[in-house]
Structure formats: structure tokens, C-alpha cells
Design an enzyme around this catalytic site. Structure first.
Site, PDB file in Angstrom:
ATOM      1  N   ASP A   1       0.873  -1.159   0.000  1.00  0.00           N
ATOM      2  CA  ASP A   1       0.000   0.000   0.000  1.00  0.00           C
ATOM      3  C   ASP A   1       0.921   1.223   0.000  1.00  0.00           C
ATOM      4  OD1 ASP A   1      -2.028   1.802   0.040  1.00  0.00           O
ATOM      5  OD2 ASP A   1      -3.124   0.866   1.685  1.00  0.00           O
TER       6      ASP A   1
HETATM    7  C1  BGC Z   1      -4.943   3.358   0.035  1.00  0.00           C
HETATM    8  C2  BGC Z   1      -4.988   2.396  -1.126  1.00  0.00           C
HETATM    9  C3  BGC Z   1      -4.787   3.164  -2.410  1.00  0.00           C
HETATM   10  C4  BGC Z   1      -3.468   3.899  -2.339  1.00  0.00           C
HETATM   11  C5  BGC Z   1      -3.150   4.694  -3.587  1.00  0.00           C
HETATM   12  C6  BGC Z   1      -3.698   4.224   0.020  1.00  0.00           C
HETATM   13  O1  BGC Z   1      -3.776   5.228   0.967  1.00  0.00           O
HETATM   14  O2  BGC Z   1      -5.009   2.649   1.254  1.00  0.00           O
HETATM   15  O3  BGC Z   1      -6.210   1.717  -1.146  1.00  0.00           O
HETATM   16  O4  BGC Z   1      -4.837   2.302  -3.508  1.00  0.00           O
HETATM   17  O5  BGC Z   1      -3.512   4.795  -1.247  1.00  0.00           O
HETATM   18  O6  BGC Z   1      -3.950   5.813  -3.679  1.00  0.00           O
END
Ligand code: BGC
Length: 725
Positions: free
Chosen positions: A237
Site C-alpha cells: 500500500d
Molecule cells: C490506500 C490504497 C490506495 C493507495 C493509492 C492508500 O492510501 O489505502 O487503497 O490504492 O492509497 O492511492
């Protein structure tokens, strides 16, 4: 075991082994980390282009500025709305639209679906997840992944695993017992990997039982790759990585975004200093390039964004939103007539600032948005007079005056439509809600309006459960969720009966927060979130604990009526290695076309009881379902498929047992009672012999028929090749 190839493309086009071996150490390390927020590195000398990723579940966001997508996107319904459709076909078509839009934005990797579970109603990202039930979530995730990957876009199932709170999400540990982990939280991922062949997995920010997931070799290597045969790549993530060696050894392939925190140059140093074998980098590069090649991304560098706004997408998204709407209560008030209504009083903040999606990385800029007020004005005949009162003030301080204006407006009205709810600030990634009450005094508004005009329609526009303390006084309640860019039109379609409210609850609506399973262990303390309810998530809890609920899991009314006929199992006895299907006739006995969802729950012998020496089982568990659309008088037979996994539990094994017995040989302290035979030496999925009840109905609380089947059970773990059904 090989992950099934989800694509029809004949074989790979590049020799990935040759390509990988042509990469230098520095190039492999560069491939392991993004070059910016969304893109991977390119290597012109080898013809490897950059590959662009994009959020997210309810639309292809593409490039962003100030957290908002720069070019518009089709905004499909959020996952709790899709979950409420109980319809894999709708989900697959919806995700295909997102995937095509991802391609139009030059992206080949979509950061979706989100398959964490609705463990607690106040979690900020419930709207982004399908359901409290792992089987409903898993089957819809399969559909979502297929819709994406059939369009040559990599789906990224996320967040692996137990990411069910926002509070301190980057540090907290989800402390969950192994059986609940397997039977509930890992199950949607298992469906995604083993049934749909998902090509990418995103690790969660949180720890699981104390270990950060990107460093957890047991989860990433033993479970994901070795047990399930996952052949795709694993990414972090965003900024969710802190270690170099642990993550590389665990099998984490890609750090996102760049510049690097833990991978990239640090991997080069680790190899040069002899701490890490270069073969890890070879595998990482090989896995990523294989996936990129499988979807054709190696021949397709990112282009400028040119999203298209298509009439057919708008029409589909409008239907999908109605398919997810749940008619919670209706004493005959709905549908309203679209003509000759007289004076319609529209009340409530969500009538003119509709919430079509939740906040955070799932947010997109839709091609256009219409308010329900605007949609009502367009749809109702010109003789209808429409008045509007917001009912609550923005700051909650002048509310008494506002509420009174709304009460005055509904007096003497021929119809009242009251639209309340949350929005993308109240429900968002990054923080949890503090209360299940409607924000900004809206519960008070509803109570006062219902008192002044009892035959008001209440439309609830939220992505997750709200308390509905006034529900017994409402003649009609429609739960709309965050239904995407066409939500306003879809609400009006359902209100006037142009569309069926096709949804069923994918999550229980509880009586009060104190009754909820994770009450007392959410959002956690001292960096720990104890999954103290273990197996009893959602309806499993309320039913096993015999607690009343406001509206049961699976509930939803139709504008017509259905009869569920006598179910016929294909066999009376399920032998080891066998399978079973149940044929269920369904008839539309009402006056108009509509949708029914036939739900099959399995109750194990002794379910809901603490059995001495046995295995505790929730009272019953959803194992199969089918949605059908029928004309008046029409009958069809749905077939619900089960296999041995539908009856199994995960045994964590008791390898200490021989040593425990040896410690006190011949102990008399058991007063002659024989110890349980279930101290197994091997963990795995097991089926106990006995009579199981198949409970078939239209919600967890509305069971039309119960059919017994004998299950033989071999006493051995189920074959690892057996997929969850
Ligand atoms: C989120 C993800 C997301 C990523 C990119 C993170 O903060 O938890 O679900 O895909 O950001 O935006």
C-alpha cells in the site's frame, strides 16, 4: 498448483526469463519501486515501458492534483452498493467499465477490488468493501476481477489482510485467531487468487498478530504463493513499507510509490553487502514482467488521458445503482405515481448535495453529477409542485429553525421525500466515524418530519449502516448507499417505480452500536485491535447470540412478491470428494417484474452451541445465493452449488497435544472422561460427519425451507485442490 490464467490471450509474447536475465542488478532494483506516485520504471534499451497504476474501486481515477482526479471518470456504485446487488454479473459489467476507463487513462494496473470485511459499522472504509460476509465478498470479488482482467488490466486485490480500521492504520496490529483469519478474512483473497486468478495483491498498512504484512513470509509466501498458487506480484500500500531485507525475503515485489523508502538503491546495497541473494530480485522482476506481459502492457506505454463519457455506461451505471438499492420498509407507499402527485415536499440535505461516493483514494471526478432534487424535477410531470427545505444547517447550530421550516413545508403536502445521509467527508479513508447516528441533527429532522407527516418516504444515502432509531415510525425506507454518478436518476427511478429496488442488505443493520460484534474492541488500544468476536462477524454474531437486529442480513423488499418452492438437493448424502447442488423453484406471484435473491445458509450439527470436545460453529453461514429477475407469473429454477468446503471449518491443529499428554501420563483428573478425538496433528479444512441443515430463504432471518443433508466427512483434511465453491 498453478493460478488459472484469467485471460484468453494465447501464451505470453515476450520471453520473460530472457528479459529478466538481461536486466542489471541496478535495473532490477529500479523496477522494484515506482518512479512517481503511479508509474513503474521503464528501460528503453530492453523495450520495457513504464506501467501506470490507478485507483480505485469505483472509478479509474488516473492522475490526481490536490487528491482529485484531473480528468473525469465514470463513477460506478461503491462496493457496499455493489455488494447489495448480490449479482456477480452486474459487478463484472461495472468493473469492466472501470477497466476500460483505466485503459483510456493509459493505465494497466487497477488498484481494486477492496475485499476487507464490514467488521464494525464505524470503520471509515466500509463503503469501499462489499459485505460483512466472506462468501458474498469472495464471489463478488471474483466477478470484479474478471471484469477487469478480461479487459487486459491487472486487478489488485487489497488490502491483504485484516485492514478493518482506519484509526492508526499504519501501526495497529489486527490480532485475530487463525481460524477466524482463514474462515473469514483470508477467504475473499482466496477466492480472488484461486478462483479468479487475480494478478496483483496489495498488502495492508496494519500488522497482523504483530507482524507487518509486507514482512510476513508466512502470509506472503506460505499462504499466498505456496498454498494458493498465486503467481502474480505483490505491491505495498502507498508508503506502507519500512524494511528492505524482511520484505524482499517475504516475497514483496513492488514498493509504491517512488521515490524509494526501502527498495530501489537499498536492495542494490543489500545484494552487494551479501545480505540478500540476487535471486530474490530476479524473482521479483520475473513476476512483475510476467504479469505486465500477460495483459499486453509491455507493448503499450502509458498515453495521455482521454476518458470517454458514453451513453451506454451512463445507462448501465444507472441500472446498477437501482439494483443495489434496498427497500428496507414499505407499507404500500412506494412506488409513488410520477404524475398527478399534487405538491411534493422534498426535505433533507442529501436531496441537493447527493453523496455518490466515499472519501479518500476511491474518490474520482465524475463526468457529471445531478442532484435527486434535479432528477425529481426532470421526472415528475409539470403539474407537480415541488418544494424544497434542507432541514439542517451546515454548522448544526441553527438547526431548530431549519428543522421547523422543514416541518412547515411538509404540512399538507401530497407526498414527502426525505433524503438524509452522510457524504464523502463523514465516510472516508483515513479516519473512522464516531457515531452511527446521522450527522448534523438529521435524526431529529427525520423524527420531526415523520411526526408531522407520517407517510413520508425516507431515503437514506450512506455507504455504511446508520442507526435508524426512528425506523418503526417510517412508512417507507430506501437505503441507497453511495450509488455512483447516476444515483440521483436511479433514486427517482425507484421512487416512481420505473426501476425495481433490486438490493438486499450485504451487511446487518443493528439495533444499536452496543450490540455490534466488535463493540469494545474497535478501534483498538495500545496499537492492538483484538478481533475478540472471532468467527462471529455480522449476522453470525447476532444470530448465535440471539440479539435482535433492525434489519437482517440479506433483507430487502421488492415491488412484487415471490414464492420460494421446495428445494431439491441433487443427493441426500454428500460423500468425501463429492459435490451437491440444490434446485430451488422461484415464482413471481405479484403483479410486476422484479428481482429475488435466493440465499442458502448451512447450519452445521450443533451449530451455535459450545460443544465439549467439538468445534464451535456459528448458527448458520451463507454458502450460496442466486439472483433472478422474473415477470409476473413466471417461474424459474435456480441451482445453488455446494462442495465439501461449504461444510468445512479450518482446524488450526493441536501439535502440542502429544507433549501435553506425556506431561501427566495416566492423569485421573479427567474423571474418566475420554479426551476429544479432535486434537489433530495437521491443520487444514475438515468436514465433520453429521446431518447439516440447508436453510433457504430471502434473508438470514426469513428462511422459507430447511432441508437436511447427510455429510460423510473423511476425517482427513480436504484436498488442497478443492476451491472454495
Ligand atoms: C490506500 C490504497 C490506495 C493507495 C493509492 C492508500 O492510501 O489505502 O487503497 O490504492 O492509497 O492511492
Amino acid at each position: 498448483m498453478q493460478t488459472p490464467d484469467p485471460r484468453t490471450r494465447a501464451g505470453s509474447r515476450r520471453d520473460i526469463a530472457v528479459l529478466t536475465s538481461a536486466l542489471t542488478l541496478e535495473e532490477k532494483a529500479a523496477l522494484s519501486v515506482g518512479i512517481d506516485n503511479w508509474r513503474t520504471a521503464s528501460f528503453a534499451r530492453l523495450g520495457i515501458p513504464s506501467v501506470k497504476t490507478t485507483d480505485g474501486p469505483n472509478g479509474a481515477r488516473g492522475d490526481i492534483r490536490d487528491h482529485v482526479s484531473i480528468t473525469p471518470s465514470v463513477c460506478i456504485p461503491s462496493a457496499s452498493s455493489l455488494g447489495a446487488t448480490w449479482d456477480p454479473q452486474v459487478v463484472e459489467q461495472a468493473s469492466a467499465i472501470v477497466a476500460r476507463q483505466a485503459r483510456e487513462k493509459g493505465c494497466r494496473v487497477l488498484l481494486a477490488p477492496t475485499v476487507n470485511l464490514h467488521r464494525h459499522p464505524l470503520w471509515g472504509r466500509n463503503f469501499e468493501c462489499f459485505s460483512e460476509d466472506p462468501v458474498l465478498t469472495g464471489k463478488l470479488a471474483v466477478a470484479y476481477i474478471r471484469g477487469v482482467q478480461e479487459n487486459d488490466v491487472v486487478a489488485t486485490i487489497k488490502h491483504f489482510v485484516c485492514n478493518e480500521v482506519e484509526h492508526e492504520r499504519n501501526t495497529c496490529s489486527s490480532d485475530v485467531d487463525e481460524r477466524a483469519l482463514r474462515e473469514l478474512y483470508l477467504l475473499p483473497f482466496e477466492y480472488g487468487v484461486r478462483v479468479a486468478g487475480v494478478l496483483a495483491v496489495m498488502t495492508s498498512y496494519n500488522r497482523v498478530n504483530g507482524n507487518f504484512v509486507p514482512d510476513d513470509a508466512r502470509l506472503l509466501d506460505d499462504v499466498l504463493r505456496k498454498e494458493w498458487g498465486f503467481a502474480g506480484f505483490v505491491m505495498t500500500d502507498w508508503s506502507g513499507i519500512a524494511t528492505t531485507l524482511e520484505a524482499a525475503k517475504a516475497g514483496l515485489d513492488l514498493e509504491m510509490p517512488g521515490p524509494a523508502r526501502a527498495y530501489g538503491p537499498a536492495l542494490v546495497d543489500a545484494v552487494r553487502s551479501g545480505q540478500l541473494d540476487e535471486s530474490h530480485l530476479d524473482q521479483m522482476a520475473h513476476r512483475m514482467l510476467t504479469v505486465f506481459d500477460q495483459v499486453g502492457a509491455l507493448d503499450d506505454p502509458p498515453t495521455d488521458e482521454h476518458p470517454e463519457d458514453r451513453e451506454e455506461d451512463r445507462a448501465f451505471v444507472r441500472h446498477a445503482a437501482a439494483d443495489g438499492m434496498v427497500l428496507l420498509a414499505n407499507d404500500g407507499l412506494l412506488p409513488l405515481s410520477a404524475s398527478g402527485l399534487g405538491r411534493v415536499a422534498v426535505v433533507g440535505p442529501n436531496a441537493d448535495r447527493l453523496a455518490i461516493m466515499g472519501g479518500g483514494s476511491a474518490g474520482v471526478t465524475p463526468h457529471y453529477v445531478l442532484s435527486p432534487l434535479g432528477a425529481l424535477r426532470e421526472r415528475l410531470d409539470s403539474a407537480t409542485e415541488i418544494t424544497y427545505a434542507t432541514g439542517v444547517a451546515g454548522d448544526g447550530v441553527a438547526d431548530a429553525v431549519s428543522i421547523q421550516a422543514a416541518v412547515d413545508a411538509v404540512q399538507g403536502a401530497d407526498a414527502v421525500v426525505l433524503m438524509v445521509g452522510t457524504d464523502d467527508v463523514w465516510e472516508s479513508e483515513g479516519y473512522d466515524r464516531e457515531s452511527m447516528e446521522l450527522p448534523r441533527n438529521q435524526d431529529e429532522l427525520v423524527r420531526r418530519v415523520l411526526a408531522a407527516h407520517p407517510r413520508s418516504v425516507v431515503v437514506v444515502n450512506s455507504g455504511a449502516p446508520v442507526s435508524l432509531g426512528w425506523a418503526d415510525n417510517a412508512a417507507a425506507i430506501l437505503q441507497t448507499w453511495f450509488g455512483g454518478q447516476e444515483l440521483a436518476n436511479a433514486i427517482v427511478d425507484v421512487l416512481v417505480g420505473d426501476s425495481e429496488p433490486g438490493g438486499r442488505l450485504p451487511t446487518t443493520l443493528p439495533m444499536c452500536i452496543e450490540h455490534t460484534p466488535a463493540f469494545g474492541s474497535f478501534p483498538g488500544e495500545s496499537s492492538r485491535v483484538r478481533y475478540s468476536e472471532s468467527l462471529l462477524i455480522g449476522y453470525r454474531w447476532y444470530e448465535t447470540r440471539r440479539l435482535p437486529v433492525r434489519f437482517a442480513f440479506g433483507h430487502g423488499l421488492s415491488y412484487t412478491n415471490f414464492e420460494i418452492g421446495i428445494p431439491r438437493p441433487s443427493v441426500a448424502k454428500l460423500e468425501p470428494g463429492g459435490s451437491l447442488s440444490v434446485a430451488v423453484p422461484v415464482t413471481n406471484v405479484g403483479g410486476r417484474r422484479g428481482a429475488e435473491v435466493v440465499q442458502l445458509y448451512v447450519a452445521a450439527p450443533g451449530a451455535g452451541q459450545s460443544l465439549t470436545g467439538g468445534r464451535f460453529r456459528p448458527l448458520k453461514e451463507l454458502r450460496a445465493f442466486a439472483k433472478v429477475w422474473l415477470d409476473p407469473g413466471e417461474t424459474t429454477t435456480v441451482t445453488l452449488a455446494l462442495n465439501e468446503r461449504s461444510f468445512a471449518y479450518y482446524d488450526i491443529a493441536d501439535t502440542d497435544w502429544p507433549a501435553l499428554c506425556a506431561r501427566l501420563p495416566g492423569s485421573v483428573y479427567n474423571h474418566g472422561h475420554a479426551p476429544s478425538p479432535l486434537h489433530r496433528s495437521a491443520s487444514g479444512w475438515y468436514v465433520d460427519a453429521g446431518t447439516y441443515r440447508l436453510c433457504i430463504g430471502r434473508s438470514s432471518a426469513d428462511i422459507a425451507h430447511v432441508v437436511d443433508v447427510e455429510v460423510t466427512g473423511s476425517g482427513s483434511p480436504l484436498a488442497s485442490s478443492l476451491l472454495p465453491q
